[in-house]
Scaffold this motif. Structure first.
Motif, short mmCIF file in Angstrom:
data_model
loop_
_atom_site.label_atom_id
_atom_site.label_comp_id
_atom_site.label_asym_id
_atom_site.label_seq_id
_atom_site.Cartn_x
_atom_site.Cartn_y
_atom_site.Cartn_z
N SER A 45 0.83 -1.20 0.00
CA SER A 45 0.00 0.00 0.00
C SER A 45 0.87 1.25 0.00
O SER A 45 1.79 1.37 0.80
N PRO A 46 0.60 2.21 -0.91
CA PRO A 46 1.40 3.44 -0.93
C PRO A 46 1.33 4.19 0.40
O PRO A 46 2.31 4.79 0.82
N SER A 47 0.18 4.17 1.05
CA SER A 47 0.07 4.91 2.30
C SER A 47 0.96 4.29 3.37
O SER A 47 1.52 4.99 4.21
N LYS A 48 1.14 2.97 3.35
CA LYS A 48 2.03 2.33 4.32
C LYS A 48 3.48 2.67 4.04
O LYS A 48 4.26 2.89 4.95
N LYS A 49 3.86 2.72 2.77
CA LYS A 49 5.23 3.10 2.44
C LYS A 49 5.50 4.55 2.86
O LYS A 49 6.53 4.85 3.41
N GLN A 50 4.52 5.43 2.62
CA GLN A 50 4.68 6.83 2.98
C GLN A 50 4.77 6.97 4.50
O GLN A 50 5.61 7.69 5.01
N LYS A 51 3.92 6.27 5.24
CA LYS A 51 3.91 6.38 6.69
C LYS A 51 5.21 5.88 7.29
O LYS A 51 5.66 6.41 8.29
N SER A 52 5.83 4.87 6.69
CA SER A 52 7.02 4.30 7.28
C SER A 52 8.20 5.28 7.28
O SER A 52 9.16 5.07 7.99
N LEU A 53 8.12 6.34 6.48
CA LEU A 53 9.18 7.34 6.45
C LEU A 53 9.11 8.29 7.64
O LEU A 53 10.07 8.99 7.94
N GLN A 54 7.97 8.34 8.31
CA GLN A 54 7.79 9.24 9.44
C GLN A 54 8.11 8.52 10.74
O GLN A 54 7.69 7.39 10.93
N PRO A 55 8.84 9.16 11.65
CA PRO A 55 9.07 8.52 12.94
C PRO A 55 7.77 8.45 13.73
O PRO A 55 6.92 9.33 13.60
N PRO A 56 7.60 7.43 14.55
CA PRO A 56 6.36 7.34 15.32
C PRO A 56 6.26 8.45 16.35
O PRO A 56 7.27 8.85 16.94
N PRO A 57 5.07 8.97 16.57
CA PRO A 57 4.89 10.04 17.56
C PRO A 57 4.86 9.46 18.97
O PRO A 57 4.80 8.25 19.17
N ASP A 58 4.87 10.35 19.94
CA ASP A 58 4.64 9.97 21.32
C ASP A 58 3.13 9.81 21.48
O ASP A 58 2.38 10.75 21.25
N ILE A 59 2.69 8.61 21.82
CA ILE A 59 1.26 8.35 22.01
C ILE A 59 1.02 7.95 23.46
O ILE A 59 1.70 7.06 23.98
N GLN A 60 0.07 8.62 24.08
CA GLN A 60 -0.38 8.28 25.43
C GLN A 60 -1.85 7.89 25.34
O GLN A 60 -2.61 8.52 24.60
N ILE A 61 -2.24 6.86 26.10
CA ILE A 61 -3.62 6.37 26.09
C ILE A 61 -4.17 6.50 27.50
O ILE A 61 -3.61 5.94 28.44
#
Length: 170
Positions: A45-61
């Protein structure tokens, strides 16, 4: 599109609303932002390839901003899946509704009186969890922190409706 973010707070209901699928929606958000591995195997999926270039954010739940008891590790794993339940550092926060709130304003006494048909005639505090308020209001970075209230709006036996703004206000 949600866009790139470096700071995300997710506010799902707790285990008492397990069947709302809010746990699965929280997983989808975490997967979208590469915070946990995707549960699908289609990497073309192009969106998955594009997303993988971004570092993951800090997520709090921060589950259930009401007066419910904290979720157990077993409940977290059952509702949100193994990837989030075992993520290090632990993204799950516990809301202490007696001590971790800040009053951000008041509902005027006249409105409270009208809404309660005269049973209560005093201002009512509008309170939020301190973590959410400080995270959202003190940042000047662009993009601003993203606060997501996850879940279905459904009838609630005490507050009228569950989720939506109830996930924010105590």
């Amino acid at each position: 599109m949600l866009g790139p973010r470096d700071d995300i707070v997710i506010l799902p209901p707790d285990y008492t609303r397990f069947h709302s699928q809010a746990g699965k929606l929280t997983q989808f958000v975490a997967e979208y932002y590469n915070f946990i591995p995707t549960s699908t195997t289609d990497s073309s999926s192009p969106s998955k390839k594009q997303k993988s270039l971004q570092p993951p954010p800090d997520i709090q739940i921060l589950p259930a901003l009401g007066t419910h008891a904290p979720m157990t590790p077993e409940e977290i794993k059952s509702m949100f899946g193994t990837a989030l339940a075992t993520k290090k550092p632990n993204p799950f926060l516990v809301h202490d509704w007696r001590n971790d709130v800040v009053t951000i304003g008041h509902v005027p006494a006249e409105l409270v009186k009208k809404a309660t048909h005269g049973m209560v005639n005093e201002p009512w505090p509008a309170q939020l969890n301190k973590f959410v308020w400080e995270r959202k209001s003190s940042r000047t970075a662009t993009p601003r922190p993203l606060v997501l209230s996850i879940g279905q709006v459904v009838p609630h036996e005490v507050m009228g409706m569950a989720n939506f703004n109830k996930n924010l206000f105590v």
